[in-house]
Write a protein that holds these residues in place. Sequence first.
Motif, PDB file in Angstrom:
ATOM      1  N   VAL A  23      44.906  38.394  22.205  1.00  0.00           N
ATOM      2  CA  VAL A  23      45.599  38.931  23.364  1.00  0.00           C
ATOM      3  C   VAL A  23      45.436  40.426  23.361  1.00  0.00           C
ATOM      4  O   VAL A  23      45.832  41.099  22.419  1.00  0.00           O
ATOM      5  N   LYS A  24      44.809  40.975  24.398  1.00  0.00           N
ATOM      6  CA  LYS A  24      44.575  42.406  24.490  1.00  0.00           C
ATOM      7  C   LYS A  24      45.568  43.024  25.465  1.00  0.00           C
ATOM      8  O   LYS A  24      45.872  42.454  26.494  1.00  0.00           O
ATOM      9  N   ARG A  25      46.044  44.216  25.128  1.00  0.00           N
ATOM     10  CA  ARG A  25      46.959  44.928  26.002  1.00  0.00           C
ATOM     11  C   ARG A  25      46.191  45.700  27.066  1.00  0.00           C
ATOM     12  O   ARG A  25      45.061  46.088  26.849  1.00  0.00           O
ATOM     13  N   GLY A  26      46.869  45.916  28.199  1.00  0.00           N
ATOM     14  CA  GLY A  26      46.310  46.853  29.161  1.00  0.00           C
ATOM     15  C   GLY A  26      45.553  46.238  30.310  1.00  0.00           C
ATOM     16  O   GLY A  26      44.947  46.933  31.091  1.00  0.00           O
ATOM     17  N   TYR A  27      45.576  44.913  30.448  1.00  0.00           N
ATOM     18  CA  TYR A  27      44.873  44.278  31.551  1.00  0.00           C
ATOM     19  C   TYR A  27      45.771  43.246  32.184  1.00  0.00           C
ATOM     20  O   TYR A  27      46.683  42.725  31.559  1.00  0.00           O
ATOM     21  N   PRO A  28      45.517  42.905  33.446  1.00  0.00           N
ATOM     22  CA  PRO A  28      46.398  41.976  34.145  1.00  0.00           C
ATOM     23  C   PRO A  28      46.333  40.581  33.575  1.00  0.00           C
ATOM     24  O   PRO A  28      45.366  40.190  32.938  1.00  0.00           O
ATOM     25  N   ALA A  66      45.148  41.647  39.577  1.00  0.00           N
ATOM     26  CA  ALA A  66      45.606  43.031  39.476  1.00  0.00           C
ATOM     27  C   ALA A  66      45.733  43.671  40.850  1.00  0.00           C
ATOM     28  O   ALA A  66      46.689  44.406  41.124  1.00  0.00           O
ATOM     29  N   LEU A  67      44.781  43.392  41.743  1.00  0.00           N
ATOM     30  CA  LEU A  67      44.829  43.983  43.079  1.00  0.00           C
ATOM     31  C   LEU A  67      45.958  43.377  43.907  1.00  0.00           C
ATOM     32  O   LEU A  67      46.604  44.078  44.694  1.00  0.00           O
ATOM     33  N   ASP A  68      46.213  42.076  43.737  1.00  0.00           N
ATOM     34  CA  ASP A  68      47.354  41.458  44.403  1.00  0.00           C
ATOM     35  C   ASP A  68      48.646  42.163  44.006  1.00  0.00           C
ATOM     36  O   ASP A  68      49.499  42.467  44.846  1.00  0.00           O
ATOM     37  N   GLU A  69      48.796  42.436  42.708  1.00  0.00           N
ATOM     38  CA  GLU A  69      50.009  43.084  42.219  1.00  0.00           C
ATOM     39  C   GLU A  69      50.119  44.510  42.778  1.00  0.00           C
ATOM     40  O   GLU A  69      51.222  44.970  43.124  1.00  0.00           O
ATOM     41  N   GLY A 119      54.472  46.607  49.175  1.00  0.00           N
ATOM     42  CA  GLY A 119      55.125  45.838  50.219  1.00  0.00           C
ATOM     43  C   GLY A 119      54.243  44.862  50.966  1.00  0.00           C
ATOM     44  O   GLY A 119      54.704  44.208  51.905  1.00  0.00           O
ATOM     45  N   LEU A 120      52.965  44.742  50.582  1.00  0.00           N
ATOM     46  CA  LEU A 120      52.082  43.767  51.211  1.00  0.00           C
ATOM     47  C   LEU A 120      52.228  42.425  50.510  1.00  0.00           C
ATOM     48  O   LEU A 120      52.772  42.341  49.406  1.00  0.00           O
ATOM     49  N   SER A 121      51.732  41.368  51.131  1.00  0.00           N
ATOM     50  CA  SER A 121      51.834  40.051  50.503  1.00  0.00           C
ATOM     51  C   SER A 121      50.769  39.862  49.427  1.00  0.00           C
ATOM     52  O   SER A 121      50.891  38.987  48.576  1.00  0.00           O
ATOM     53  N   GLY A 122      49.717  40.672  49.467  1.00  0.00           N
ATOM     54  CA  GLY A 122      48.653  40.571  48.475  1.00  0.00           C
ATOM     55  C   GLY A 122      47.419  41.322  48.935  1.00  0.00           C
ATOM     56  O   GLY A 122      47.448  42.055  49.939  1.00  0.00           O
ATOM     57  N   ALA A 123      46.332  41.139  48.189  1.00  0.00           N
ATOM     58  CA  ALA A 123      45.090  41.865  48.469  1.00  0.00           C
ATOM     59  C   ALA A 123      44.530  41.540  49.846  1.00  0.00           C
ATOM     60  O   ALA A 123      43.878  42.383  50.465  1.00  0.00           O
ATOM     61  N   ARG A 124      44.780  40.336  50.337  1.00  0.00           N
ATOM     62  CA  ARG A 124      44.246  39.964  51.658  1.00  0.00           C
ATOM     63  C   ARG A 124      44.756  40.899  52.743  1.00  0.00           C
ATOM     64  O   ARG A 124      43.989  41.326  53.615  1.00  0.00           O
ATOM     65  N   THR A 168      44.303  51.525  48.408  1.00  0.00           N
ATOM     66  CA  THR A 168      42.929  51.856  48.026  1.00  0.00           C
ATOM     67  C   THR A 168      42.932  52.702  46.753  1.00  0.00           C
ATOM     68  O   THR A 168      42.132  52.474  45.828  1.00  0.00           O
ATOM     69  N   SER A 169      43.825  53.672  46.677  1.00  0.00           N
ATOM     70  CA  SER A 169      43.950  54.486  45.468  1.00  0.00           C
ATOM     71  C   SER A 169      44.383  53.635  44.287  1.00  0.00           C
ATOM     72  O   SER A 169      43.871  53.788  43.171  1.00  0.00           O
ATOM     73  N   ALA A 170      45.314  52.704  44.536  1.00  0.00           N
ATOM     74  CA  ALA A 170      45.760  51.804  43.474  1.00  0.00           C
ATOM     75  C   ALA A 170      44.614  50.907  43.018  1.00  0.00           C
ATOM     76  O   ALA A 170      44.478  50.610  41.821  1.00  0.00           O
ATOM     77  N   ARG A 171      43.782  50.474  43.956  1.00  0.00           N
ATOM     78  CA  ARG A 171      42.606  49.677  43.609  1.00  0.00           C
ATOM     79  C   ARG A 171      41.693  50.438  42.646  1.00  0.00           C
ATOM     80  O   ARG A 171      41.162  49.868  41.690  1.00  0.00           O
ATOM     81  N   ASP A 172      41.528  51.729  42.900  1.00  0.00           N
ATOM     82  CA  ASP A 172      40.688  52.542  42.017  1.00  0.00           C
ATOM     83  C   ASP A 172      41.276  52.596  40.607  1.00  0.00           C
ATOM     84  O   ASP A 172      40.535  52.545  39.616  1.00  0.00           O
ATOM     85  N   HIS A 173      42.603  52.682  40.505  1.00  0.00           N
ATOM     86  CA  HIS A 173      43.254  52.678  39.198  1.00  0.00           C
ATOM     87  C   HIS A 173      43.074  51.324  38.499  1.00  0.00           C
ATOM     88  O   HIS A 173      42.874  51.259  37.291  1.00  0.00           O
ATOM     89  N   VAL A 174      43.161  50.236  39.271  1.00  0.00           N
ATOM     90  CA  VAL A 174      42.949  48.897  38.719  1.00  0.00           C
ATOM     91  C   VAL A 174      41.550  48.795  38.121  1.00  0.00           C
ATOM     92  O   VAL A 174      41.369  48.336  36.989  1.00  0.00           O
ATOM     93  N   GLU A 175      40.556  49.219  38.888  1.00  0.00           N
ATOM     94  CA  GLU A 175      39.181  49.128  38.413  1.00  0.00           C
ATOM     95  C   GLU A 175      38.974  49.987  37.172  1.00  0.00           C
ATOM     96  O   GLU A 175      38.301  49.579  36.217  1.00  0.00           O
TER      97      GLU A 175
END
Length: 202
Positions: A18-23, A77-80, A86-91, A162-169
Motif C-alpha cells: 500500500v503506497k501513500r499519496g495516490y487516490p 482522483a479527478l472525480d474527487e 461542488g460538481l457531481s464528478g469529472a463528467r 482544471t488547476s486541480a486536475r493538474d495537481h492530480v496529474e
Amino acid sequence: MFLSQMIRGKNIRTGNAVKRGYPVSVSTAGQTARTAGSADAVGGGGGEANPCSAPLDPARPDLTWLLHRAAQNMRTALDEAAQAHGLSGARDWIVLSALSSGPRQTQLALAHSLGLDKTTMTSLLDRMEARGLVTRCTDSHDRRARIPELTEDGRRIQAEVTSARDHVETALLAKFTKQEQHLLRELLSRLADSDNATGSCI
C-alpha cells in the motif's frame, strides 16, 4: 490547492503493498483472472480470486487491463477534485471545458461531440443550470434547439477544476522522471490518435 491534503489522505493498493499519496483504486467489475499458484487456479478449492488481479502473463502484461486500471485511478482522483468544487464528478467538468473552449453549439450537438445521449446531456445541463453554472438560450435558426453557455461562475469552476486536475496529474506521475512523463504522454497520444475512435470521451 486543496488537493495536496486530499491526496495525502488516500491510499492505492499496488500488488501487496500500500503506497501513500495516490487516490483509492476502484474495482474492475467482471475481472476473473487468478493469481499464480492459487488453489483455485490449480484446480483446488479455497477462497475467491481477487477480482482486480492482473491477468497472468508476466512476460507480456495485458495492455488493455493496464490502461483501464491507470485510467480508473486517474478518473477517481479527478472525480474527487470535481466533487470538492461542488460538481457531481469529472463528467461535469468535461462538459464545462467543452463549453469553455469549443464552438457555440446546441446541446444536442454537444451531446454528440462528447458521446452522450441527449437525455443524459439534458439532465446534466439541467443540474448545472440550477446551480448557476450554465444558461441556455434558444437557437435563432431553430427555436426547438437550445444552446448552452457558461456563466461567470461556470468559467470560474471550470478553471479551478482544471488547476486541480493538474495537481492530480502531478501527484500521480510523481513516481516518473520528467523524461518518462514526457514519453508517457507522447506514447499515449499516439495510441489514442485514431481516425476510427468511437464512443463516449467521458
